[in-house]
Design a protein around this motif. Structure first.
Motif, mmCIF file in Angstrom:
data_model
loop_
_atom_site.group_PDB
_atom_site.id
_atom_site.type_symbol
_atom_site.label_atom_id
_atom_site.label_comp_id
_atom_site.label_asym_id
_atom_site.label_seq_id
_atom_site.Cartn_x
_atom_site.Cartn_y
_atom_site.Cartn_z
ATOM 1 N N LEU A 277 -0.589 1.745 -5.637
ATOM 2 C CA LEU A 277 -1.777 2.110 -4.872
ATOM 3 C C LEU A 277 -1.634 1.618 -3.437
ATOM 4 C CD1 LEU A 277 -5.456 1.813 -6.112
ATOM 5 C CD2 LEU A 277 -4.835 1.357 -3.743
ATOM 6 N N ILE A 348 -2.028 -0.637 -12.499
ATOM 7 C CA ILE A 348 -1.660 -0.657 -11.077
ATOM 8 C C ILE A 348 -0.592 -1.734 -10.907
ATOM 9 C CG2 ILE A 348 -2.464 -0.996 -8.718
ATOM 10 C CD1 ILE A 348 -5.244 -0.127 -9.634
ATOM 11 N N VAL A 351 -0.440 -3.137 -5.121
ATOM 12 C CA VAL A 351 -1.437 -2.621 -4.190
ATOM 13 C C VAL A 351 -1.115 -3.105 -2.780
ATOM 14 C CG1 VAL A 351 -3.017 -4.590 -4.503
ATOM 15 C CG2 VAL A 351 -3.928 -2.368 -3.784
ATOM 16 N N GLU A 353 -2.480 -2.342 1.652
ATOM 17 C CA GLU A 353 -3.388 -1.636 2.564
ATOM 18 C C GLU A 353 -2.920 -1.791 3.997
ATOM 19 O OE1 GLU A 353 -8.182 -1.335 3.540
ATOM 20 O OE2 GLU A 353 -7.364 -3.237 2.834
ATOM 21 N N SER A 401 -7.522 -4.484 -0.460
ATOM 22 C CA SER A 401 -6.571 -4.858 -1.509
ATOM 23 C C SER A 401 -6.881 -6.213 -2.114
ATOM 24 C CB SER A 401 -5.146 -4.869 -0.945
ATOM 25 O OG SER A 401 -4.750 -3.590 -0.520
ATOM 26 N N PHE A 404 -8.448 -6.274 -5.475
ATOM 27 C CA PHE A 404 -7.532 -6.021 -6.588
ATOM 28 C C PHE A 404 -6.743 -7.286 -6.921
ATOM 29 C CE2 PHE A 404 -8.504 -1.972 -4.755
ATOM 30 C CZ PHE A 404 -8.428 -1.050 -5.781
#
Length: 468
Positions: A277, A348, A351, A353, A401, A404
């Motif tokens: 992700l 996931i 992750v 960003e 993020s 998560f």
């Protein structure tokens, strides 16, 4: 297992498929493909046209506004055009607020106008405004610890300077005044709050941003003050005379309403249920066009996915791009995403960003088990030629993020040079001309290496300790 070796000719990917046996952790052919993707990004990444489109055709997009609606429609249309396999939205609920006028002026002893901006979800003044003496505090802790009698009926002025740094590390200490200041001022009976802008520039405009408002029974007007005007108030106070300021502010809380996370997927060929992700946030503040915060990030992750989608075959697992809604008002989209998908978070595998402007990436951080460091070391072989150095294993992956990571999801972070990022952050000056197209190419080159290799590798990163 058939692996692709790519050659790009005339902008079109052609593949020569050859057999290979996977090594652990990353296969040589995977590294070769990632290297070709990296060079392709440096040659012809088109991230700049995406951020140009977003800022020109949509512009400001504060959560819950008409601009936000336009941004959601824009993102869906662009993802479909770029060739994502699946494009969809997930609704989130947001608090809404309408910004009105905000005026401030010194009325005594040295009358002068001041440049201010209402902080997000701040209250209005009584009709006709209010006038009160200001009382200065070095930081929010000084305000919190001050006796009520010193503040009651006055305007609290938090005069905390932010320190400039490549990492942006000066933001954390300074932003406490914005996030906690209004609550502290209201609890002490202040008439209002003035805050030295949380920024590193010396320009005469103010930096807006969100405050903590939940549970505040009697919110007071709260305004950011441009750095030169904070200096002006400081100099006036040094002369030993009481300084009075008049504020005239019109804002309005609106009924809660919907916004959306926008999701695009390049679906994995072997393990589609497993997900890498990568994200950015789609919303922005309303006084600039959100080119740096976070239009650049939106463009970087979308372009990363586009390049990977043009490979002759899909990566082993799904690459999911999430453009989070309502990040600016408290990571709302990310929090609601995690709540809605809590039973699938273990699928996931990583992750990350992009949410720190458009400067060049200079550091690669991780948050993975030490047993998986060899994977990061192999990634670094392809990141180092881009001028990127290895960082630490304490990454949150980015603001959204971090939600998560708090739930055990491993993270990676590609950190940009933020030396001048907070000159423009949350100001009218966050506009397209601050974005360098060549810097965006370098960003995409780094992101495509990290994202492809994470999506293609045979194993995974396991879990990291969740925060409780």
């Amino acid at each position: 297992m058939l692996k692709p070796v790519l050659r790009f000719t005339g902008g079109i990917a052609a593949a020569v498929l050859m057999a290979s046996v996977h090594a652990v952790p990353l296969d040589k052919e995977d590294l070769s493909v990632a290297e070709v993707l990296r060079e392709r990004a440096l040659e012809s990444s088109d991230a700049y046209s995406l951020v140009e489109s977003l800022t020109v055709e949509v512009g400001p997009r504060r959560a819950g506004t008409e601009g936000d609606k336009r941004a959601v429609a824009w993102a869906q249309q662009k993802m479909k055009k770029l060739g994502f396999d699946r494009v969809y939205t997930e609704q989130i609920d947001v608090k809404r607020w309408a910004r009105g006028h905000a005026h401030a002026e010194v009325t005594a002893p040295y009358p002068q106008p001041l440049v201010v901006s209402s902080l997000g979800y701040g209250a209005a003044t009584p009709k006709g405004g209010l006038t009160a003496e200001i009382v200065e505090f070095a930081d929010v802790e000084a305000l919190i610890n001050a006796p009520e009698k010193k503040i009651k009926g006055k305007i609290a002025f938090i005069n905390k300077r932010m320190e400039r740094a490549r990492t942006g590390e000066g933001y954390g200490p300074a932003v406490q005044g914005r996030s906690r200041g209004m609550r502290a001022a209201a609890e002490k009976g202040a008439a209002a709050l003035l805050l030295r802008s949380v920024g590193t520039d010396s320009d005469r405009f103010a930096h807006t941003g969100m405050m903590s408002i939940d549970g505040v029974e009697n919110p007071v007007p709260a305004l950011a003050l441009s750095a030169p005007d904070a200096n002006l108030l400081e100099a006036m106070l040094e002369r030993g005379k009481p300084v009075e300021v008049k504020l005239d502010v019109e804002n309005q809380r609106l009924a809660d309403g919907p916004s959306f996370n926008v999701v695009g997927e390049v679906v994995g060929r072997e393990k589609p249920e497993e997900v890498v992700l990568i994200g950015a946030h789609l919303d922005s503040w309303d006084e600039g066009t959100g080119a740096l915060d976070d239009g650049a990030g939106v463009a970087i992750v979308m372009e990363t996915a586009r390049l990977i989608s043009e490979l002759p075959q899909r990566p082993r697992r799904t690459l999911r791009v999430v453009l989070f809604g309502a990040e600016e008002i408290g990571l709302v989209g990310a929090r609601q995403y995690v709540d809605a998908h809590k039973d699938d978070l273990d699928k996931i595998i990583m992750v990350s960003e992009s949410d720190f402007g458009a400067g060049k990436v200079w550091r690669f951080d991780t948050r993975i088990p030490e047993s998986k460091f060899a994977i990061a070391d192999q990634m670094m072989q392809l990141l180092a030629p881009l001028g990127i150095e290895r960082g630490n294993n304490e990454s949150s992956g980015g603001p959204d993020s971090s939600v998560f990571v708090a739930n055990g999801v491993p993270a990676m972070g590609l950190y940009q040079d933020g030396t001048d990022y907070f000159d423009y952050h949350h100001t009218p000056n966050d506009t397209l001309d601050k974005v360098d197209p060549e810097n965006l190419k370098q960003n995409v080159a780094a992101w495509v290496v990290m994202s492809f290799l994470a999506a293609e590798m045979e194993g995974d990163f396991g879990r990291v300790p969740a925060e409780h």
